[in-house]
Design a protein around this motif. Structure first.
Motif, PDB file in Angstrom:
ATOM      1  N   ALA A   1       1.080 -10.278  -1.418  1.00  0.00           N
ATOM      2  CA  ALA A   1       1.183  -8.779  -1.611  1.00  0.00           C
ATOM      3  C   ALA A   1       0.807  -8.135  -0.452  1.00  0.00           C
ATOM      4  O   ALA A   1       1.203  -6.997  -0.275  1.00  0.00           O
ATOM      5  CB  ALA A   1       0.460  -8.547  -3.003  1.00  0.00           C
ATOM      6  N   THR A   2      -0.727  -8.528  -0.066  1.00  0.00           N
ATOM      7  CA  THR A   2      -1.087  -7.617   1.197  1.00  0.00           C
ATOM      8  C   THR A   2      -0.025  -7.858   2.399  1.00  0.00           C
ATOM      9  O   THR A   2       0.467  -6.974   3.150  1.00  0.00           O
ATOM     10  CB  THR A   2      -2.230  -8.138   1.530  1.00  0.00           C
ATOM     11  OG1 THR A   2      -3.155  -8.158   0.396  1.00  0.00           O
ATOM     12  CG2 THR A   2      -2.891  -7.312   2.700  1.00  0.00           C
ATOM     13  N   ALA A   3       0.513  -9.058   2.491  1.00  0.00           N
ATOM     14  CA  ALA A   3       1.432  -9.353   3.903  1.00  0.00           C
ATOM     15  C   ALA A   3       2.802  -8.666   3.557  1.00  0.00           C
ATOM     16  O   ALA A   3       3.220  -7.815   4.471  1.00  0.00           O
ATOM     17  CB  ALA A   3       1.707 -10.806   3.830  1.00  0.00           C
ATOM     18  N   GLU A   4       3.170  -8.445   2.365  1.00  0.00           N
ATOM     19  CA  GLU A   4       4.476  -7.697   1.934  1.00  0.00           C
ATOM     20  C   GLU A   4       4.095  -6.093   2.198  1.00  0.00           C
ATOM     21  O   GLU A   4       5.027  -5.315   2.829  1.00  0.00           O
ATOM     22  CB  GLU A   4       4.740  -7.858   0.307  1.00  0.00           C
ATOM     23  CG  GLU A   4       6.041  -6.925   0.018  1.00  0.00           C
ATOM     24  CD  GLU A   4       6.450  -7.337  -1.373  1.00  0.00           C
ATOM     25  OE1 GLU A   4       7.239  -6.674  -1.828  1.00  0.00           O
ATOM     26  OE2 GLU A   4       5.407  -7.849  -2.108  1.00  0.00           O
ATOM     27  N   GLN A   5       2.989  -5.573   1.831  1.00  0.00           N
ATOM     28  CA  GLN A   5       2.514  -4.378   1.923  1.00  0.00           C
ATOM     29  C   GLN A   5       2.577  -4.110   3.488  1.00  0.00           C
ATOM     30  O   GLN A   5       3.048  -3.016   3.865  1.00  0.00           O
ATOM     31  CB  GLN A   5       1.115  -3.954   1.359  1.00  0.00           C
ATOM     32  CG  GLN A   5       0.931  -2.652   1.551  1.00  0.00           C
ATOM     33  CD  GLN A   5      -0.604  -2.393   1.024  1.00  0.00           C
ATOM     34  OE1 GLN A   5      -1.304  -3.470   0.632  1.00  0.00           O
ATOM     35  NE2 GLN A   5      -1.322  -1.227   1.040  1.00  0.00           N
ATOM     36  N   PHE A   6       2.015  -4.807   4.230  1.00  0.00           N
ATOM     37  CA  PHE A   6       1.937  -4.779   5.596  1.00  0.00           C
ATOM     38  C   PHE A   6       3.276  -4.614   6.359  1.00  0.00           C
ATOM     39  O   PHE A   6       3.705  -3.561   7.370  1.00  0.00           O
ATOM     40  CB  PHE A   6       0.939  -5.765   6.478  1.00  0.00           C
ATOM     41  CG  PHE A   6       0.418  -5.249   7.399  1.00  0.00           C
ATOM     42  CD1 PHE A   6       0.079  -4.104   8.100  1.00  0.00           C
ATOM     43  CD2 PHE A   6       0.481  -6.349   8.815  1.00  0.00           C
ATOM     44  CE1 PHE A   6      -0.484  -3.698   9.219  1.00  0.00           C
ATOM     45  CE2 PHE A   6      -0.167  -5.753  10.132  1.00  0.00           C
ATOM     46  CZ  PHE A   6      -0.648  -4.851  10.253  1.00  0.00           C
ATOM     47  N   GLU A   7       4.245  -5.355   5.829  1.00  0.00           N
ATOM     48  CA  GLU A   7       5.678  -5.303   6.526  1.00  0.00           C
ATOM     49  C   GLU A   7       6.181  -4.176   6.040  1.00  0.00           C
ATOM     50  O   GLU A   7       7.137  -3.756   7.058  1.00  0.00           O
ATOM     51  CB  GLU A   7       6.353  -6.799   6.020  1.00  0.00           C
ATOM     52  CG  GLU A   7       7.544  -7.133   6.909  1.00  0.00           C
ATOM     53  CD  GLU A   7       7.263  -7.216   8.211  1.00  0.00           C
ATOM     54  OE1 GLU A   7       8.173  -7.076   9.101  1.00  0.00           O
ATOM     55  OE2 GLU A   7       6.296  -7.580   8.776  1.00  0.00           O
ATOM     56  N   LEU A   8       6.046  -3.617   4.850  1.00  0.00           N
ATOM     57  CA  LEU A   8       6.592  -2.649   4.366  1.00  0.00           C
ATOM     58  C   LEU A   8       6.267  -1.237   5.362  1.00  0.00           C
ATOM     59  O   LEU A   8       6.980  -0.519   5.733  1.00  0.00           O
ATOM     60  CB  LEU A   8       6.490  -2.231   3.082  1.00  0.00           C
ATOM     61  CG  LEU A   8       7.235  -1.175   2.307  1.00  0.00           C
ATOM     62  CD1 LEU A   8       8.690  -1.257   2.547  1.00  0.00           C
ATOM     63  CD2 LEU A   8       7.136  -0.916   0.860  1.00  0.00           C
ATOM     64  N   LEU A   9       5.069  -1.164   5.497  1.00  0.00           N
ATOM     65  CA  LEU A   9       4.262  -0.265   6.382  1.00  0.00           C
ATOM     66  C   LEU A   9       4.729  -0.010   7.763  1.00  0.00           C
ATOM     67  O   LEU A   9       5.032   0.892   8.356  1.00  0.00           O
ATOM     68  CB  LEU A   9       2.953  -0.559   6.471  1.00  0.00           C
ATOM     69  CG  LEU A   9       1.928   0.117   5.466  1.00  0.00           C
ATOM     70  CD1 LEU A   9       0.283  -0.555   5.468  1.00  0.00           C
ATOM     71  CD2 LEU A   9       1.898   1.455   5.222  1.00  0.00           C
ATOM     72  N   SER A  10       5.079  -1.048   8.304  1.00  0.00           N
ATOM     73  CA  SER A  10       5.317  -1.268   9.715  1.00  0.00           C
ATOM     74  C   SER A  10       6.316  -2.382   9.958  1.00  0.00           C
ATOM     75  O   SER A  10       5.740  -3.849  10.528  1.00  0.00           O
ATOM     76  CB  SER A  10       4.042  -1.305  10.830  1.00  0.00           C
ATOM     77  OG  SER A  10       4.388  -1.476  12.097  1.00  0.00           O
ATOM     78  N   GLY A  11       7.483  -2.577   9.690  1.00  0.00           N
ATOM     79  CA  GLY A  11       8.374  -3.704   9.763  1.00  0.00           C
ATOM     80  C   GLY A  11       8.636  -4.115  11.070  1.00  0.00           C
ATOM     81  O   GLY A  11       8.969  -3.459  12.158  1.00  0.00           O
ATOM     82  N   ALA A  12       8.674  -5.593  11.357  1.00  0.00           N
ATOM     83  CA  ALA A  12       8.954  -6.055  12.665  1.00  0.00           C
ATOM     84  C   ALA A  12      10.389  -5.672  13.206  1.00  0.00           C
ATOM     85  O   ALA A  12      10.689  -5.395  14.023  1.00  0.00           O
ATOM     86  CB  ALA A  12       8.547  -7.572  12.815  1.00  0.00           C
ATOM     87  N   PRO A  13      11.348  -5.743  12.058  1.00  0.00           N
ATOM     88  CA  PRO A  13      12.683  -5.552  12.761  1.00  0.00           C
ATOM     89  C   PRO A  13      12.774  -4.063  13.107  1.00  0.00           C
ATOM     90  O   PRO A  13      13.515  -3.712  13.999  1.00  0.00           O
ATOM     91  CB  PRO A  13      13.564  -5.624  11.430  1.00  0.00           C
ATOM     92  CG  PRO A  13      12.584  -6.710  10.595  1.00  0.00           C
ATOM     93  CD  PRO A  13      11.355  -6.272  10.791  1.00  0.00           C
ATOM     94  N   SER A  14      12.303  -3.152  12.498  1.00  0.00           N
ATOM     95  CA  SER A  14      12.328  -1.507  12.944  1.00  0.00           C
ATOM     96  C   SER A  14      11.659  -1.387  14.094  1.00  0.00           C
ATOM     97  O   SER A  14      11.986  -0.771  15.143  1.00  0.00           O
ATOM     98  CB  SER A  14      11.712  -0.786  11.884  1.00  0.00           C
ATOM     99  OG  SER A  14      11.608   0.400  12.318  1.00  0.00           O
ATOM    100  N   ASN A  15      10.254  -2.114  14.259  1.00  0.00           N
ATOM    101  CA  ASN A  15       9.685  -2.027  15.704  1.00  0.00           C
ATOM    102  C   ASN A  15      10.561  -2.455  16.860  1.00  0.00           C
ATOM    103  O   ASN A  15      10.251  -1.850  17.783  1.00  0.00           O
ATOM    104  CB  ASN A  15       8.245  -2.601  15.588  1.00  0.00           C
ATOM    105  CG  ASN A  15       7.345  -1.823  14.691  1.00  0.00           C
ATOM    106  OD1 ASN A  15       7.588  -0.864  14.406  1.00  0.00           O
ATOM    107  ND2 ASN A  15       6.073  -2.298  14.297  1.00  0.00           N
ATOM    108  N   VAL A  16      10.785  -3.824  16.619  1.00  0.00           N
ATOM    109  CA  VAL A  16      11.546  -4.579  17.759  1.00  0.00           C
ATOM    110  C   VAL A  16      13.004  -3.753  18.204  1.00  0.00           C
ATOM    111  O   VAL A  16      13.460  -3.546  19.196  1.00  0.00           O
ATOM    112  CB  VAL A  16      11.882  -5.885  17.582  1.00  0.00           C
ATOM    113  CG1 VAL A  16      12.486  -6.629  18.459  1.00  0.00           C
ATOM    114  CG2 VAL A  16      10.477  -6.786  17.266  1.00  0.00           C
TER     115      VAL A  16
END
Length: 308
Positions: A281-296
């Protein structure tokens, strides 16, 4: 209410419960002589924010100002709804975002292209705000909080060309929006936010340097919450930007397409973040906050522009 946290200085953090999650997006109420809401959250969060303000004694005619750091839908998607709930409130935004709050059609069309069917679940629909109620800020500006207290705005693009940071003269708080990245209080992780189309490394680093020069006492992250270790956090924010840009540049030089670049950057940065080693759940929350696909994707878009 369990989504309100008193931070001192008449400042209250409100969990907007974006898409039903806790700890994703915060709005902040400065409950001074002229109550001011910083960030509305999404459109679907607007009733949550209204209920929080009601419980803090702010009625429909009491809210003086609504200010957003920028017009991305997780920060400003609820502006039209909140403006409807609080008919006396002035809506404050940087001049490069003002027209999109008055007429959100282009912004929503662009967002739907990115998010598809997930748009309705994550953000909802940004409703228009009467142009007469919108005050457009230049590179600097001031919002009257009453009794000599002000919220000063400082243009801080890099994440988005319509982004401002906001400093409370009463507390020394700096509302950083997304210009210093996203922070996860459970693990202390900090990760950049570099979405397309506006990301620019030099401008983003300049914005962080500006934040340092402002000498804030505390950083208030829209994602998520207060941080008192100001200098170390801003230095880390700049470091994170450089790491992600260097890795994305390497992936691009190796001819990787976006999907493979995302996979490489995600793999090479995994050890930097405790959240990704925590529960699912924490990992999913972090990815929703700052997704690697959007960042890259944002960094790739910038590299294509400056290094065609």
């Amino acid at each position: 209410m369990d989504n309100i946290t008193a931070l001192g200085g008449d400042v209250y953090e409100i969990d907007t419960r974006m898409a039903g999650f806790s700890g994703i997006t915060a709005g902040y109420l400065i409950l001074g002589d002229r109550p001011c809401l910083v960030e509305t959250g999404t459109s679907t969060s607007a009733p949550v924010v209204r209920d929080a303000l009601t419980s803090l004694g702010v009625g429909p005619r009491d809210l003086a100002t609504v200010v957003v750091t920028h017009i991305h839908l997780d920060h400003a998607g609820g502006v039209g709804d909140i403006a409807g709930f609080y008919p006396e409130a002035e809506i404050v935004v940087h001049e490069k975002g003002a027209r999109h709050l008055a007429d959100p059609s282009r912004l929503m069309a662009s967002a739907r292209m990115v998010w598809g069917d997930r748009l309705d679940t994550l953000f909802g629909e940004l409703s228009p705000t009467e142009a007469s109620r919108i005050r457009a800020l230049g590179d600097t500006g001031a919002i009257d909080l009453g009794n000599g207290r002000t919220l000063s705005s400082h243009y801080s693009p890099g994440h988005a060309k319509h982004h401002v940071g906001l400093v409370d003269s009463g507390t020394g708080d700096l509302y950083v929006g997304d210009a210093a990245g996203v922070y996860l209080p459970q693990t202390g992780d900090l990760r950049p936010a570099t979405p397309p189309p506006d990301f620019d490394l030099r401008t983003a680093l300049d914005s962080i340097s500006l934040f340092e020069a402002l000498g804030p006492q505390r950083l208030l992250f829209s994602h998520y919450g207060p941080v008192t270790d100001v200098q170390e956090t801003l230095e880390r924010s700049a470091e994170e930007l450089r790491v992600w840009v260097d890795l994305t540049r390497q992936a691009r030089s190796e001819g990787l397409d976006l999907d493979h670049a995302v996979a490489m950057v995600r793999d090479r940065t995994r050890e930097r973040y405790a959240a990704l080693k925590a529960d699912e759940a924490t990992a999913e929350q972090f990815e929703l906050l700052s997704g690697a696909p959007s960042n890259v994707a944002g960094i790739m878009h910038w590299l294509d522009r400056v290094q065609p």
